[in-house]
Design a protein around this motif. Sequence first.
Motif, PDB file in Angstrom:
ATOM      1  N   THR A  31      16.107  -8.317  -4.163  1.00 56.09           N
ATOM      2  CA  THR A  31      16.160  -7.319  -3.100  1.00 56.09           C
ATOM      3  C   THR A  31      15.804  -8.006  -1.790  1.00 56.09           C
ATOM      4  OG1 THR A  31      15.533  -5.528  -4.571  1.00 56.09           O
ATOM      5  CG2 THR A  31      15.150  -5.177  -2.228  1.00 56.09           C
ATOM      6  N   HIS A  32      16.701  -7.894  -0.834  1.00 51.21           N
ATOM      7  CA  HIS A  32      16.464  -8.497   0.483  1.00 51.21           C
ATOM      8  C   HIS A  32      16.277  -7.392   1.516  1.00 51.21           C
ATOM      9  CE1 HIS A  32      17.911 -12.784  -0.325  1.00 51.21           C
ATOM     10  NE2 HIS A  32      18.049 -12.151  -1.487  1.00 51.21           N
ATOM     11  N   VAL A 202      18.169  -3.974   1.875  1.00 51.37           N
ATOM     12  CA  VAL A 202      17.489  -2.823   2.465  1.00 51.37           C
ATOM     13  C   VAL A 202      17.335  -3.057   3.967  1.00 51.37           C
ATOM     14  CG1 VAL A 202      15.402  -1.408   2.398  1.00 51.37           C
ATOM     15  CG2 VAL A 202      16.245  -2.492   0.298  1.00 51.37           C
ATOM     16  N   VAL A 203      18.060  -2.285   4.741  1.00 50.07           N
ATOM     17  CA  VAL A 203      17.985  -2.418   6.193  1.00 50.07           C
ATOM     18  C   VAL A 203      16.963  -1.417   6.702  1.00 50.07           C
ATOM     19  CG1 VAL A 203      19.247  -2.070   8.345  1.00 50.07           C
ATOM     20  CG2 VAL A 203      20.383  -3.192   6.406  1.00 50.07           C
ATOM     21  N   PRO A 215      10.364  -5.941  -1.443  1.00 54.04           N
ATOM     22  CA  PRO A 215      11.482  -6.877  -1.425  1.00 54.04           C
ATOM     23  C   PRO A 215      11.076  -8.270  -1.940  1.00 54.04           C
ATOM     24  CG  PRO A 215      10.545  -6.711   0.760  1.00 54.04           C
ATOM     25  CD  PRO A 215       9.732  -5.802  -0.121  1.00 54.04           C
ATOM     26  N   ASP A 216      12.080  -9.031  -2.357  1.00 51.66           N
ATOM     27  CA  ASP A 216      11.823 -10.423  -2.712  1.00 51.66           C
ATOM     28  C   ASP A 216      11.853 -11.293  -1.463  1.00 51.66           C
ATOM     29  OD1 ASP A 216      11.854 -10.031  -5.660  1.00 51.66           O
ATOM     30  OD2 ASP A 216      13.901  -9.346  -5.232  1.00 51.66           O
ATOM     31  N   GLY A 230      11.438 -14.889   5.138  1.00 51.63           N
ATOM     32  CA  GLY A 230      10.216 -15.172   4.400  1.00 51.63           C
ATOM     33  C   GLY A 230      10.074 -14.236   3.228  1.00 51.63           C
ATOM     34  N   GLY A 231       8.898 -14.226   2.644  1.00 50.18           N
ATOM     35  CA  GLY A 231       8.624 -13.327   1.531  1.00 50.18           C
ATOM     36  C   GLY A 231       8.198 -11.966   2.055  1.00 50.18           C
ATOM     37  N   LYS A 232       7.698 -11.110   1.123  1.00 43.66           N
ATOM     38  CA  LYS A 232       7.353  -9.737   1.525  1.00 43.66           C
ATOM     39  C   LYS A 232       6.245  -9.696   2.565  1.00 43.66           C
ATOM     40  CE  LYS A 232       4.321  -9.298  -2.440  1.00 43.66           C
ATOM     41  NZ  LYS A 232       4.300  -9.062  -3.868  1.00 43.66           N
ATOM     42  N   GLU A 233       5.408 -10.741   2.600  1.00 49.03           N
ATOM     43  CA  GLU A 233       4.287 -10.729   3.546  1.00 49.03           C
ATOM     44  C   GLU A 233       4.761 -10.822   5.006  1.00 49.03           C
ATOM     45  OE1 GLU A 233       4.821 -12.969   1.111  1.00 49.03           O
ATOM     46  OE2 GLU A 233       5.544 -14.586   2.388  1.00 49.03           O
TER      47      GLU A 233
END
Lengths: 255, 483
Positions: A31-32, A202-203, A215-216, A230-233
């Motif tokens: 998931t982006h 996911v926009v 998200p990944d 980057g990652g979810k952070e």
Amino acid sequence: MAIIEIKNLHANVEGNEILKGIDLTVNAGETHAIMGPNGSGKSTLASVLAGREEYEITEGQILYNGKDLLEMDPDVRACEGIFLAFQYPVEIPGVNNSYFLRTAVNAIRKHHGEDEIDPGEFLSLREKMKLVHMDDRFLSRSINEGFSGGEKKRNEIFQMLVLDPTLAVLDETDSGLDIDALKIVAEGVNEFRRDPSKAAIVVTHYQRLLNYIVPDFVHVLVDGKIVQSGGKELALELESKGYGWIEREPASVSA
Amino acid sequence: MTTDTMMLEDLARKEYKYGWSTEIESDTVPPGLNEEVIRLISDKKEEPRWLLEWRLKAYRHWLTMEEPKWQNVHYPPIDFQAVSYYSAPKQKGERPKSMDEVDPKLLETYEKLGIPLKEREVLAGVVAVDAVFDSVSVGTTFKETLAEKGIVFCSFSEAVKEHPDLVKKYLGSVVPYTDNFYATLNSAVFSDGSFCYIPKGVKCPMELSTYFRINEASTGQFERTLLVADEGASVSYLEGCTAPMRDTNQLHAAVVEIVALDNAQVKYSTVQNWFPGDEEGKGGIYNFVTKRGKCAGKNSKISWTQVETGSAITWKYPSCILLGDNSVGEFYSVAMTNNYQQADTGTKMIHIGKNTKSTIVSKGISAGKSQNTYRGLVKIGKNATGSRNYSQCDSMLIGDKCGAHTFPYLEVNNTTSQVEHEASTSKIGEDQIFYCNQRGIETEDAVSMIVNGFCKEVFRELPMEFAVEAQKLLDVSLEGSVG
């Protein structure tokens, strides 16, 4: 396996360049999240993936399951498994939800050389509306007519669950939702994501949704370009510092 | 122009599938109109003296009239002397006494149109059909079944012979021969049509249907339908129309009169699919029709439902005169125009009795370069106290070269009545089409779905089997017009 590969994508609307070279690969099971300030081109990207006419692709390529996506008409893209959850779902007076959904299911089945769905099977598909807390009465109402903002968004997710796409593109699905509706919508999306052969883009403008749809990867779009990934952070960092922070320090970090 | 719009316009470019004609020997009077021609028509039909007199009165009145010009349609002047006013399939010997004696070629024609005339082939008593070919009725089905209930359903000519009193009593009682240019012309030269009488207290057990077909090249069709529902009677009536493709325009000037006595109910549905002309606007039928119902009795009800997809020009206003107290008039209409078609259609609701009610639901769909006009009059008289009208007129535009116009006229002459009018115009949204596309639905199917949704309120008023036909017809009319 890559579901979608976007390479150096440039797109214009009415002569103005909105997307200025996007590169993005989304693999099965991922998931982006695409975040960015207003006017950065997030929704344009979603629309281009779905094949909206107003956008002219001037450069670049999109491969979907290895095939040239830009060659496909919007309905073919849908039949091939791309689903767009609209930011503003349209109303279609006089056409009830159930009929619409059955027509869509059958169009997709026809595309794959399958027979029309039998009524029993369709009834069981309809059960998925429980996942988004909708009741039967929705089905006999005209598409989105007189629906509240939250109902419209839940209906989008319900359609997604019934049509069972490969790639779901959610265009600001959180806009206009209260926290309860947001959770319901997220539950539906998470149900979809459980299958490792699926992927989601996911926009969103806000980090809030990403608490529930984790998200990944997170990409930040500014002025038609992905300036940071980057990652979810990264979403949390954006939330606390604001988009101004990215704009001041372009592309200092990459995933 | 976007591709969607182009696709829409492609869609509307469908072909007219009833465009063939039947090779049949016919007895056609030479073009031209004068008292001699009228005498000839009357003579051929072996009419009584009074009817000939009525025709002649109409003709003489017609000579003093001028063709109306107020309607929002445009066409070159019609040469009324170039029209042939009577054409009948040639018959060997006597008029056929039963369906078995009807010329097989005619039966074939109707078969091809999907109107089986042989009774045994008609679904067990669902619909009784009277078929009119050019100027004459070629056969009526289920006559005996209907006769058992005392229902008269036959060609107009036959009614003149068999039921002269009924015809004499009601002919011209709703649309007088002086009414308007085309109705007056019809009164002078009408050739045939259908007649229907439902006696007191009888509910007609099946749908009655008239099917009109213009076949000859330069004939006009001037049929006349007279429908009388006696006290407490009820009937549902449907008419359908087609014509071969010709590159000249043909005139169709019909009159329909309905009378509903105390507590009677009449539902009159039309699916009109006359040849609309080709995509350049050449040829097609001029459909100038006067349709009017009189709710003569108290608590009576007349309901018009029309689905209009054909004709080069449509000019008609199925109306209700609400004379009886508590009577009800309804008008549900879908008018679809494409290419160069023009439609100026609507209704008139004339409230005269107390507590009378009327409902108008009009859906206009314009595609291609067509022009679609709704024109409606709601008039509530001084004594029509406590009356109500509800009107809803919606227009949908497909593409950007067509037009939709709405002319509502309201006249309320007392203070206890209520009139409500709602109108909307929408363009078939590319957003709506894209939304459907995005769910896997092709543009053509999407447009059909959107248009059918738009017309739903009208379709649900049609008898079931015709609702399906109407939807199909709309789909065909939309092919190549999606705009």
